[in-house]
Design a protein around this motif. Structure first.
Motif, PDB file in Angstrom:
ATOM      1  N   GLU A 295      31.849 120.961 101.648  1.00  0.00           N
ATOM      2  CA  GLU A 295      32.095 120.746 103.163  1.00  0.00           C
ATOM      3  C   GLU A 295      33.479 120.696 103.680  1.00  0.00           C
ATOM      4  O   GLU A 295      33.983 121.498 104.397  1.00  0.00           O
ATOM      5  CB  GLU A 295      31.176 119.669 103.855  1.00  0.00           C
ATOM      6  N   SER A 296      34.036 119.884 102.889  1.00  0.00           N
ATOM      7  CA  SER A 296      35.504 119.598 102.928  1.00  0.00           C
ATOM      8  C   SER A 296      36.363 121.032 102.840  1.00  0.00           C
ATOM      9  O   SER A 296      37.505 121.199 103.679  1.00  0.00           O
ATOM     10  CB  SER A 296      36.071 118.438 102.176  1.00  0.00           C
ATOM     11  N   THR A 297      36.108 121.666 101.760  1.00  0.00           N
ATOM     12  CA  THR A 297      36.498 123.049 101.572  1.00  0.00           C
ATOM     13  C   THR A 297      36.685 123.881 102.689  1.00  0.00           C
ATOM     14  O   THR A 297      37.542 124.432 103.258  1.00  0.00           O
ATOM     15  CB  THR A 297      36.055 123.712 100.432  1.00  0.00           C
TER      16      THR A 297
ATOM     17  N   LEU B 149      39.501 124.976 105.524  1.00  0.00           N
ATOM     18  CA  LEU B 149      39.821 126.445 105.618  1.00  0.00           C
ATOM     19  C   LEU B 149      39.930 126.681 107.227  1.00  0.00           C
ATOM     20  O   LEU B 149      40.922 127.412 107.566  1.00  0.00           O
ATOM     21  CB  LEU B 149      38.920 127.527 104.847  1.00  0.00           C
ATOM     22  N   ALA B 150      38.999 126.081 108.040  1.00  0.00           N
ATOM     23  CA  ALA B 150      39.060 126.324 109.444  1.00  0.00           C
ATOM     24  C   ALA B 150      40.175 125.612 109.995  1.00  0.00           C
ATOM     25  O   ALA B 150      41.051 126.366 110.994  1.00  0.00           O
ATOM     26  CB  ALA B 150      37.935 125.611 110.099  1.00  0.00           C
TER      27      ALA B 150
ATOM     28  N   LEU C 120      45.781 129.271 116.749  1.00  0.00           N
ATOM     29  CA  LEU C 120      44.444 129.017 117.695  1.00  0.00           C
ATOM     30  C   LEU C 120      43.633 127.888 117.322  1.00  0.00           C
ATOM     31  O   LEU C 120      43.907 127.099 116.452  1.00  0.00           O
ATOM     32  CB  LEU C 120      43.573 130.377 116.793  1.00  0.00           C
ATOM     33  N   SER C 121      42.770 127.632 118.166  1.00  0.00           N
ATOM     34  CA  SER C 121      42.041 126.429 118.022  1.00  0.00           C
ATOM     35  C   SER C 121      40.518 127.145 118.229  1.00  0.00           C
ATOM     36  O   SER C 121      40.230 127.877 118.716  1.00  0.00           O
ATOM     37  CB  SER C 121      42.288 125.584 119.217  1.00  0.00           C
ATOM     38  N   GLY C 122      39.547 126.322 117.772  1.00  0.00           N
ATOM     39  CA  GLY C 122      38.101 126.628 117.782  1.00  0.00           C
ATOM     40  C   GLY C 122      37.867 127.546 116.604  1.00  0.00           C
ATOM     41  O   GLY C 122      36.690 128.379 117.077  1.00  0.00           O
ATOM     42  N   VAL C 123      38.385 127.669 115.488  1.00  0.00           N
ATOM     43  CA  VAL C 123      38.145 128.580 114.613  1.00  0.00           C
ATOM     44  C   VAL C 123      36.652 128.159 114.050  1.00  0.00           C
ATOM     45  O   VAL C 123      36.654 126.834 113.602  1.00  0.00           O
ATOM     46  CB  VAL C 123      39.197 128.802 113.652  1.00  0.00           C
ATOM     47  N   THR C 124      35.624 128.948 113.490  1.00  0.00           N
ATOM     48  CA  THR C 124      34.618 128.392 112.825  1.00  0.00           C
ATOM     49  C   THR C 124      34.448 129.388 111.635  1.00  0.00           C
ATOM     50  O   THR C 124      34.724 130.558 111.694  1.00  0.00           O
ATOM     51  CB  THR C 124      33.299 128.729 113.694  1.00  0.00           C
ATOM     52  N   ILE C 125      33.987 128.816 110.572  1.00  0.00           N
ATOM     53  CA  ILE C 125      33.721 129.484 109.322  1.00  0.00           C
ATOM     54  C   ILE C 125      32.154 129.405 109.205  1.00  0.00           C
ATOM     55  O   ILE C 125      31.500 128.417 109.029  1.00  0.00           O
ATOM     56  CB  ILE C 125      34.321 128.703 108.269  1.00  0.00           C
ATOM     57  N   LYS C 126      31.473 130.416 108.802  1.00  0.00           N
ATOM     58  CA  LYS C 126      30.204 130.580 108.742  1.00  0.00           C
ATOM     59  C   LYS C 126      30.002 131.122 107.226  1.00  0.00           C
ATOM     60  O   LYS C 126      30.471 132.342 106.902  1.00  0.00           O
ATOM     61  CB  LYS C 126      29.299 131.428 109.529  1.00  0.00           C
TER      62      LYS C 126
ATOM     63  N   GLN D 209      27.575 126.465 109.382  1.00  0.00           N
ATOM     64  CA  GLN D 209      29.051 126.778 109.995  1.00  0.00           C
ATOM     65  C   GLN D 209      29.825 125.395 110.070  1.00  0.00           C
ATOM     66  O   GLN D 209      29.069 124.375 109.931  1.00  0.00           O
ATOM     67  CB  GLN D 209      28.571 127.180 111.578  1.00  0.00           C
ATOM     68  N   TYR D 210      30.982 125.748 109.852  1.00  0.00           N
ATOM     69  CA  TYR D 210      32.199 124.665 109.574  1.00  0.00           C
ATOM     70  C   TYR D 210      33.288 125.093 110.626  1.00  0.00           C
ATOM     71  O   TYR D 210      33.676 126.038 110.845  1.00  0.00           O
ATOM     72  CB  TYR D 210      32.382 124.533 108.281  1.00  0.00           C
ATOM     73  N   THR D 211      33.754 123.791 111.414  1.00  0.00           N
ATOM     74  CA  THR D 211      35.077 123.744 112.085  1.00  0.00           C
ATOM     75  C   THR D 211      35.994 122.765 111.330  1.00  0.00           C
ATOM     76  O   THR D 211      35.445 121.993 110.349  1.00  0.00           O
ATOM     77  CB  THR D 211      34.536 123.486 113.423  1.00  0.00           C
TER      78      THR D 211
END
Length: 140
Positions: free
Chosen positions: A94-96, A100-101, A110-116, A131-133
């Motif tokens: 999860e922390s990885t 990345l986000a 930028l702000s509000g980047v999400t990794i799926k 999904q991770y922010t």
């Protein structure tokens, strides 16, 4: 199931991407998709990472999606088992994904980047996704 290999491939892609982004500066893009589409070298590197690791990497607005598709079809019993197994395997990373986000936000401004991260079987049935922010896991 080749779960460990699939998870390792996504983690490798994430780590390579994080290294690439440290060399990128901020931009005037209003979202991650614009940022990536405006940088031909970054687009080429994302394509290379995806191809080298058997993944699809897609960017839409501020969402970056890593998709691993298993080459085999799963029967219903396997589909039911796969999700919890993948979730358990990814829990320690999860922390990885959160990192990345955060790295994407810092390197792009930028702000509000999400990794799926999503896993599909050969029929494109979703087995698991998360999904991770920069703040952590996002409830879907």
């Amino acid at each position: 199931m080749k779960g460990k290999k699939a998870i390792a491939l996504i983690l490798i892609a994430v780590m390579i991407l994080a290294v690439l982004l440290t060399s990128c500066g901020g931009s005037k893009a209003s979202n991650l998709e614009e940022y990536v589409s405006g940088d031909e070298e970054l687009k080429a590197e994302l394509d290379k990472i995806a191809n080298d690791n058997g993944l699809a990497i897609d960017v839409t607005e501020n969402l970056m999606v890593f998709t691993y598709t298993y080459p085999e079809k799963f029967d219903e019993a396997m589909k039911e088992q796969a999700g919890p197994l993948i979730e358990q395997a990814l829990a320690s990373y999860e922390s990885t994904f959160q990192g990345l986000a955060k790295d994407l936000e810092e390197s792009t401004g930028l702000s509000g980047v999400t990794i799926k991260v999503q896993y599909l079987d050969a029929d494109a049935t979703e087995l698991y996704s998360a999904q991770y922010t920069s703040a952590g896991v996002v409830a879907e």
